[in-house]
Design an enzyme around this catalytic site. Sequence first.
Site, PDB file in Angstrom:
ATOM      1  N   ASP A   1     -14.095   2.867 -16.966  1.00  0.00           N
ATOM      2  CA  ASP A   1     -13.974   4.106 -16.950  1.00  0.00           C
ATOM      3  C   ASP A   1     -12.950   5.007 -18.038  1.00  0.00           C
ATOM      4  O   ASP A   1     -12.209   4.134 -18.826  1.00  0.00           O
ATOM      5  CB  ASP A   1     -12.710   4.455 -15.408  1.00  0.00           C
ATOM      6  CG  ASP A   1     -12.135   3.115 -15.185  1.00  0.00           C
ATOM      7  OD1 ASP A   1     -11.688   2.757 -14.102  1.00  0.00           O
ATOM      8  OD2 ASP A   1     -11.228   2.782 -16.364  1.00  0.00           O
TER       9      ASP A   1
ATOM     10  N   ASP B   1      -9.647   7.469 -19.251  1.00  0.00           N
ATOM     11  CA  ASP B   1      -8.939   7.753 -18.956  1.00  0.00           C
ATOM     12  C   ASP B   1      -8.727   8.532 -21.010  1.00  0.00           C
ATOM     13  O   ASP B   1      -8.750   8.127 -21.858  1.00  0.00           O
ATOM     14  CB  ASP B   1      -7.780   7.182 -19.410  1.00  0.00           C
ATOM     15  CG  ASP B   1      -8.193   6.391 -17.160  1.00  0.00           C
ATOM     16  OD1 ASP B   1      -8.289   6.630 -16.365  1.00  0.00           O
ATOM     17  OD2 ASP B   1      -6.999   5.329 -17.765  1.00  0.00           O
TER      18      ASP B   1
ATOM     19  N   ASP C   1       2.316   0.211 -19.890  1.00  0.00           N
ATOM     20  CA  ASP C   1       2.571  -1.334 -20.177  1.00  0.00           C
ATOM     21  C   ASP C   1       2.702  -2.069 -21.248  1.00  0.00           C
ATOM     22  O   ASP C   1       3.606  -2.846 -21.739  1.00  0.00           O
ATOM     23  CB  ASP C   1       2.018  -2.129 -18.574  1.00  0.00           C
ATOM     24  CG  ASP C   1       0.463  -1.560 -18.393  1.00  0.00           C
ATOM     25  OD1 ASP C   1      -0.206  -1.414 -19.980  1.00  0.00           O
ATOM     26  OD2 ASP C   1       0.386  -1.908 -17.240  1.00  0.00           O
TER      27      ASP C   1
END
Length: 450
Positions: free
Chosen positions: A64, A66, A143
């Site tokens: 995927d 983003d 993160d």
Amino acid sequence: MNHDARTNATPALRIIPREQHVISRKNISKAALRVLYRLNEAGYQAYLVGGAVRDLLLGGHPKDFDVATNATPDEVKKLFRNSRLIGRRFRLAHVVYGPEIIEVATFRGTGEEEGEGDRHIVDGRIVRDNVWGSIEEDAIRRDFRVNALYYDISDFSVRDYVGGMQDVEDRVLHLIGDPETRYREDPVRMLRAVRLAAKLNFRIDKAAAAPFDELGPLLGDAAPARLFDESLKLFLSGHGLKSFHMLEQTGLLKFMFPATARALKRGDKALRALIEQGLANTDARVAEGKSVTPAFLFAVLLWGEVRDLAHTWITKEMEPVAAWERAATHVIAEQCQRVAIPRRFTLTMEEIWGMQPRFEQVQRKRVFRLMAHPRFRAAFDFLLLRAAESPAVRELGAWWQHAQQLPHETLAAALSGSAGGAESSAPAAKPRKRRRRKPTSKAGNKSDPA
Ligand code: ATP
Ligand code: MG
């Protein structure tokens, strides 16, 4: 966001021009490229970000893509007819191209200024984060450093605000900012550290791993639905065995799967073999592009406790069918407080477990009934994984393996040779003599254990 996140280990922006990195548009999905170009042409900043950039730099093929932008979700919605806004906790736009969904997120700010925007923190945990900000702010609220690289569609460079590029080269995961603060904001980041280290074959930096013991219990407060999603990514993405070992080594396993950790701590070697082989098989299936089922995975992880409980209750004179059912219900109920396994999967787990004692009954009628069960294949695979439990279980597995290969008539004839069962006719090995049980009027279809 703790102030450390800004001051601590945040080198100045480094721009890596196109000719100095390996990311090529050839490896970016058409849909993602369209989103990036359209945003850019409309005058917004548009970047590919997160796992996709990281994986492309490592030569992988991201599943995927983003996108991060300075356009607000409403502006994105206006620009793309094929988009919808989702999420409350973390509002963003999904742009949909057939089966592919591109997640478009607006830069998140740090929200340090009092009362600004829509960020909610409860006991140090971020429960909502909808404060828009700059790309610099967006980078430091991510993160790990390797997850905070931005591929700029306007000049094909990579922008690195936190030293992620160096970490990709060194194959290490550093948290951005103060680890303890970042884990308190979101304890699931501890699991993400383990998962990414397993997936990428990276090591977890010392400072990022140090708080696991102390803060691991915070996973008890994480949303069980989120832990379910995370456990699928840990175990069903092709690196399940490695994830499992790392969860054990880091001590985090017990906060997600307490029953599993308990059984392994008791030194249950057969269970360890079952789990390791089960995960290795799953990894192999993923590598071959075959489907894998969460039900089988969770049945594997929790088997030790179910089996031990059922045996304990049977020893205490509980009716075996009831004992197996109660053990399954009990273990599932406990597990679902941590990891919300949806009902459609727990039902299959119960079937897989419930069929295990039925494999010991090798009279003709029962054999054919069991083979016709829709969950027979899964339950049989499970039986094979149990081989390390005892020579009897291994023999049973061999018996059923052989039985399935026989033509129907041959098997029927072999089985009808004996009145009580398999003794004289067992095609391969002699299955364990089945335990005497009180006759029940009707053999339940779902579980009919010995
Ligand atoms: P994967 O390869 O599993 O997709 P990923 O890093 O892309 O890994 P996602 O869950 O898709 O993981 O998240 C996309 C990006 O969003 C991450 O790379 C990271 O920058 C950011 N992100 C995700 N979860 C968190 C979190 N809990 N805290 C901070 N940032 C996060
Ligand atoms: Mg991702």
